[in-house]
Design a protein around this motif. Sequence first.
Motif, PDB file in Angstrom:
ATOM      1  N   ILE A  64      33.887   9.602  11.208  1.00  0.00           N
ATOM      2  CA  ILE A  64      34.046   8.388  12.004  1.00  0.00           C
ATOM      3  C   ILE A  64      33.330   7.220  11.347  1.00  0.00           C
ATOM      4  CG2 ILE A  64      33.559   7.289  14.232  1.00  0.00           C
ATOM      5  CD1 ILE A  64      33.454  10.176  15.408  1.00  0.00           C
ATOM      6  N   GLN A 100      28.542  10.088  11.715  1.00  0.00           N
ATOM      7  CA  GLN A 100      29.191  10.558  12.940  1.00  0.00           C
ATOM      8  C   GLN A 100      30.556  11.155  12.606  1.00  0.00           C
ATOM      9  OE1 GLN A 100      29.176   6.903  15.259  1.00  0.00           O
ATOM     10  NE2 GLN A 100      27.283   7.493  16.286  1.00  0.00           N
ATOM     11  N   TRP A 102      34.019  13.849  14.216  1.00  0.00           N
ATOM     12  CA  TRP A 102      34.688  14.727  15.169  1.00  0.00           C
ATOM     13  C   TRP A 102      34.879  16.072  14.499  1.00  0.00           C
ATOM     14  CZ3 TRP A 102      35.081  13.245  20.035  1.00  0.00           C
ATOM     15  CH2 TRP A 102      35.303  11.900  20.360  1.00  0.00           C
ATOM     16  N   ARG A 104      37.369  19.145  14.695  1.00  0.00           N
ATOM     17  CA  ARG A 104      38.700  19.364  15.258  1.00  0.00           C
ATOM     18  C   ARG A 104      39.266  20.727  14.865  1.00  0.00           C
ATOM     19  NH1 ARG A 104      40.855  14.812  17.442  1.00  0.00           N
ATOM     20  NH2 ARG A 104      39.912  12.806  16.857  1.00  0.00           N
ATOM     21  N   ALA A 109      39.962  17.646  19.331  1.00  0.00           N
ATOM     22  CA  ALA A 109      38.519  17.460  19.191  1.00  0.00           C
ATOM     23  C   ALA A 109      37.788  18.447  20.094  1.00  0.00           C
ATOM     24  CB  ALA A 109      38.139  16.029  19.538  1.00  0.00           C
ATOM     25  N   TRP A 112      31.790  16.572  18.961  1.00  0.00           N
ATOM     26  CA  TRP A 112      31.441  15.328  18.276  1.00  0.00           C
ATOM     27  C   TRP A 112      30.001  15.469  17.823  1.00  0.00           C
ATOM     28  CZ3 TRP A 112      27.462  11.924  19.349  1.00  0.00           C
ATOM     29  CH2 TRP A 112      27.506  10.672  18.716  1.00  0.00           C
ATOM     30  N   GLU A 114      26.557  13.576  15.512  1.00  0.00           N
ATOM     31  CA  GLU A 114      25.944  12.526  14.706  1.00  0.00           C
ATOM     32  C   GLU A 114      24.673  13.085  14.089  1.00  0.00           C
ATOM     33  OE1 GLU A 114      24.830   9.059  16.941  1.00  0.00           O
ATOM     34  OE2 GLU A 114      23.914  10.218  18.557  1.00  0.00           O
ATOM     35  N   LEU A 159      33.918   9.144  24.345  1.00  0.00           N
ATOM     36  CA  LEU A 159      33.909  10.604  24.352  1.00  0.00           C
ATOM     37  C   LEU A 159      34.981  11.147  25.289  1.00  0.00           C
ATOM     38  CD1 LEU A 159      30.139  11.695  24.403  1.00  0.00           C
ATOM     39  CD2 LEU A 159      31.851  12.315  22.676  1.00  0.00           C
ATOM     40  N   GLY A 162      38.211  10.745  23.496  1.00  0.00           N
ATOM     41  CA  GLY A 162      38.361  11.669  22.374  1.00  0.00           C
ATOM     42  C   GLY A 162      38.581  13.102  22.807  1.00  0.00           C
ATOM     43  N   GLU A 188      24.834  17.080  18.812  1.00  0.00           N
ATOM     44  CA  GLU A 188      26.212  17.525  19.008  1.00  0.00           C
ATOM     45  C   GLU A 188      26.588  17.439  20.477  1.00  0.00           C
ATOM     46  OE1 GLU A 188      25.975  20.835  15.425  1.00  0.00           O
ATOM     47  OE2 GLU A 188      25.622  21.427  17.506  1.00  0.00           O
ATOM     48  N   SER A 191      33.159  19.658  23.869  1.00  0.00           N
ATOM     49  CA  SER A 191      34.266  19.420  24.792  1.00  0.00           C
ATOM     50  C   SER A 191      34.359  20.534  25.828  1.00  0.00           C
ATOM     51  CB  SER A 191      35.583  19.342  24.015  1.00  0.00           C
ATOM     52  OG  SER A 191      36.688  19.365  24.893  1.00  0.00           O
TER      53      SER A 191
END
Length: 211
Positions: A64, A100, A102, A104, A109, A112, A114, A159, A162, A188, A191
């Motif tokens: 990202i 940062q 994603w 997948r 996703a 996520w 960073e 978020l 995403g 982290e 999802s």
Amino acid sequence: MADSLLTRPWVSPTPLWEAPITEVLQARAGGQLSGPWKLLLLGDGSPTRHLQLLTGEPMTIELIAMGPEPEPTGSGGDPEAPRGRPAEVAELALPLLRRQVWLRCNGQALAWAESWWNQAEAEEHLRDRQRPIWLSLTSGRVELFREVDGLARVNAEWLEKGFAAKGPFWSRHYRFFRQGRELTVIREVFSPALERWLGPSQHDADLHKVS
């Protein structure tokens, strides 16, 4: 790495609830979590590898942003410095860089992340920007130590977009050490789609306690 820096990182997601750090370090946090989610969030394994094992499919990394991290105004730094970053970031040598991504699976996703780095360390370890950090750091088969320092519930509009799901979301942050030296701090966010493989994240009686 200056020529390859990307756009400035997004604002970090807002923590809505955080476990006391003493409980995280003593493995007493996350009592409301189901067993599989507790292992994912508080275990010291690689999340990229765990997600691949769960789904049976390869994970891909979508970068990202990656760019310099401004310092907080309180220390005479940049007034646009991000708020809410893990306290452990202050232990990294300046200047800092933030990345940062994603994570997948088949385009969906599932997480996520960073990470914060000293810029010289990033130059050494992040040469392949699409490669998972765990693989980059262990490519030479050098031993690493991972310490989980935080468990939280976070939210952000981007978020929700995403993940195509309503927040808040479970989050953790941890550090990598090599020979006692801190290499990076990583946050982290996962999802709720992972419930397909892990089951519900919380026990029924706890569903509304930290939402």
